[in-house]
Motif scaffolding. Structure first.
Motif, PDB file in Angstrom:
ATOM      1  N   ASN A 106      38.147  44.248  42.722  1.00  0.00           N
ATOM      2  CA  ASN A 106      38.498  43.368  43.849  1.00  0.00           C
ATOM      3  C   ASN A 106      38.009  41.938  43.642  1.00  0.00           C
ATOM      4  N   TYR A 107      37.378  41.697  42.503  1.00  0.00           N
ATOM      5  CA  TYR A 107      36.713  40.410  42.258  1.00  0.00           C
ATOM      6  C   TYR A 107      37.672  39.235  42.431  1.00  0.00           C
TER       7      TYR A 107
ATOM      8  N   LYS B 148      40.729  39.201  43.701  1.00  0.00           N
ATOM      9  CA  LYS B 148      41.411  39.215  44.994  1.00  0.00           C
ATOM     10  C   LYS B 148      40.567  38.500  46.046  1.00  0.00           C
ATOM     11  N   LYS B 149      39.256  38.743  46.016  1.00  0.00           N
ATOM     12  CA  LYS B 149      38.348  38.103  46.972  1.00  0.00           C
ATOM     13  C   LYS B 149      38.310  36.588  46.780  1.00  0.00           C
ATOM     14  N   LEU B 150      38.483  36.147  45.538  1.00  0.00           N
ATOM     15  CA  LEU B 150      38.447  34.705  45.249  1.00  0.00           C
ATOM     16  C   LEU B 150      39.818  34.051  45.384  1.00  0.00           C
ATOM     17  N   ASN B 151      40.817  34.852  45.735  1.00  0.00           N
ATOM     18  CA  ASN B 151      42.183  34.358  45.892  1.00  0.00           C
ATOM     19  C   ASN B 151      42.749  33.799  44.572  1.00  0.00           C
TER      20      ASN B 151
END
Length: 516
Positions: A27-28, A30-33
């Motif tokens: 998810n790394y 995805k969390k940072l867009n």
């Protein structure tokens, strides 16, 4: 039945936890867009490489093309999130403009313990202040003035190379794997220029230096196990005591370098070479170990630069110098064999410069090889020895012209090979064209689009030495031999799967014939 259901349930829980762990970092981005390529559990986006189904530069090329119109993209090297940089302006910022935020390469060492992993302290892997001091202290040996003293030793190896080719020629022509030929040559050069040793790789096909040198970069089960263990946790490497370099290679170089240092000290021998510089650095650190005033300003802060550090950095010089230089010479001759017009133009330049120098080439004469510089530059564009540069953010960093903040510790990779083969910067990139590197074209080239030696403060420290070595070898063989394809020549070349370097799968076979 009760026991069986409990057992099955426990197995199910273990599998679920195992599966969760394999995807726990995904998810790394995805969390940072940040746009990223969907990964596979444990292997991330590098499964083909890890399973020896692809070379590393082809793996990165696939990722590079996955983000066709974006300046960067996220992927996962096993479980580790990595940012792939594509935009030259961001590459320039990371390597030069904002270097202080990316001073480290970010390689995770299983254990920087000298007893378990002796070669963990060399310049390439050093970080932060320790890297700055080591780089500052080692740089003087690679200045133009220092390198001139090594030219005669290089030229002696060139003469040995020439005799080796002459002895093997039958009927004025022979088919040779030039990659292997120049591996032997570069090992001999580094042996004599760096350590004052006669490696005899050209004279003896079973020379131990040759065998150990090839083994360093050969894809093996040992390397595959390290990759798989790293996917889970580097702690597994500690538990099973798996070093970064195989023990027999480590033991060989520790013994050779220790013996050389002892012999020099006992016999008061001083040479203008890399080993001498390391010995002087060791002496300096001994004298400063207990100097409190010096410790306040010295990065080593009393830590002794010992014989293991000497051996580690000597090993680095050997490992980094022989394979990459040999590959570049091999790829260069491969392209010259296919492009006979380029080979003839280079030969004419060599003959002209040689005549101007009175028939004998010196270190000073090498700077007059303008077209040779263009040929080597194009070779390094098409076949960069290291297809990728690694960096790690040492502090939070906002990517230029975006709102994306990378947390400290974020891994970054710059795909040299992919950038060098991008049509936007090099039209028809598979064509070998030295004219890309005329003075005018170099001046107009975008920063961050040509980086075979890296760039900024952490660019390759041995660049000048490598060019002197390659130019001396090419200048000699060009006036005596012609290189052309033979029945074993692979066009186009294919590359070894599972290899971090650009290593030809079946060697580089060419026909060598005498020039009448």
């Amino acid at each position: 039945m009760y026991f069986n259901f409990n057992t099955i349930g426990l197995i199910g829980v273990v599998i679920a936890l195992f599966w969760y762990y394999g995807r726990s970092t995904f998810n790394y981005w995805k969390k940072l867009n940040v746009n990223y390529k969907e990964p596979v559990a444990f292997f991330g986006n590098v499964g083909d490489f890890a399973m020896f189904k692809s070379s590393f530069h082809d793996t990165l090329k696939s990722l590079y093309e996955h983000f066709p119109d974006e300046p960067f993209g996220g992927f996962f090297q096993m479980r580790t999130p990595v940012l792939l940089l594509k935009d030259p302006s961001i590459v320039y910022s990371v390597l030069i403009k904002d270097f202080k935020s990316f001073v480290n390469r970010g390689f995770e060492l299983a254990y920087p313990n000298k007893d378990l992993n002796p070669f963990s302290g060399h310049l390439f892997l050093s970080e932060g202040d320790r890297w700055r001091v080591l780089r500052n202290k080692m740089s003087p040996v690679f200045t133009s003035g220092k390198l001139k003293y090594m030219y005669e030793q290089i030229f002696h190896c060139v003469e040995v190379l020439n005799k080796f080719i002459e002895n093997d020629l039958k009927n004025d022509s022979i088919d040779v794997d030039v990659k292997e030929l120049f591996e032997r040559f570069t090992i001999d050069v580094i042996g004599t220029c760096a350590f004052g040793l006669e490696c005899n790789s050209l004279k003896d096909s079973n020379a131990e230096f040759q065998a150990m040198g090839v083994k360093i970069f050969k894809p093996t089960i040992f390397n595959a196990v390290r990759v798989i263990f790293t996917a889970f946790s580097t702690k597994l490497l500690v538990i099973f005591k798996i070093p970064d370099v195989q023990k027999d290679i480590t033991d060989f170089f520790l013994n050779v370098i220790s013996s050389s240092v002892t012999y020099r000290r006992q016999n008061k021998i001083v040479r203008n070479d890399f080993l001498q510089l390391l010995m002087e650095l060791q002496n300096t650190s001994r004298n400063r170990k207990y100097d409190v005033d010096v410790q306040k300003n010295d990065v080593l802060k009393g830590e002794e630069f010992d014989e293991i550090d000497v051996a580690a950095n000597a090993f680095l010089f050997f490992a980094a110098g022989f394979e990459t230089t040999a590959s570049t010479l091999g790829f260069c001759l491969y392209e010259l064999a296919i492009n006979q017009d380029v080979q003839e133009k280079l030969r004419q330049e060599v003959q002209t410069v040689k005549t101007q120098c009175g028939g004998k080439l010196t270190a000073e004469c090498l700077k007059d090889f303008y077209y040779m510089d263009m040929v080597l530059a194009e070779t390094l564009r098409k076949y960069p020895p290291l297809p990728v540069l690694h960096r790690e953010s040492v502090e939070d960093y906002v990517i230029p012209d975006t709102k994306i903040k990378l947390p400290a510790g974020t891994k970054i990779q710059i795909p040299i090979h992919s950038i060098h083969h991008d049509w936007k910067y090099y039209p028809n990139p598979e064509k070998f064209d030295p004219e890309r590197f005329t003075h005018e074209n170099k001046v107009n080239r975008l920063n961050g689009t040509y980086i075979p030696f890296g760039d900024g403060p952490r660019y390759c420290i041995g660049k000048r030495f490598a060019f002197m070595e390659m130019k001396a070898a090419l200048a000699d063989v060009m006036t005596k031999y012609n290189f052309s394809p033979c029945s074993k020549t692979q066009i186009p070349l294919s590359f070894k799967h599972g290899s971090l370097l650009m290593s030809p799968k079946n060697g580089i076979w060419l026909n060598i014939s005498k020039i009448n």
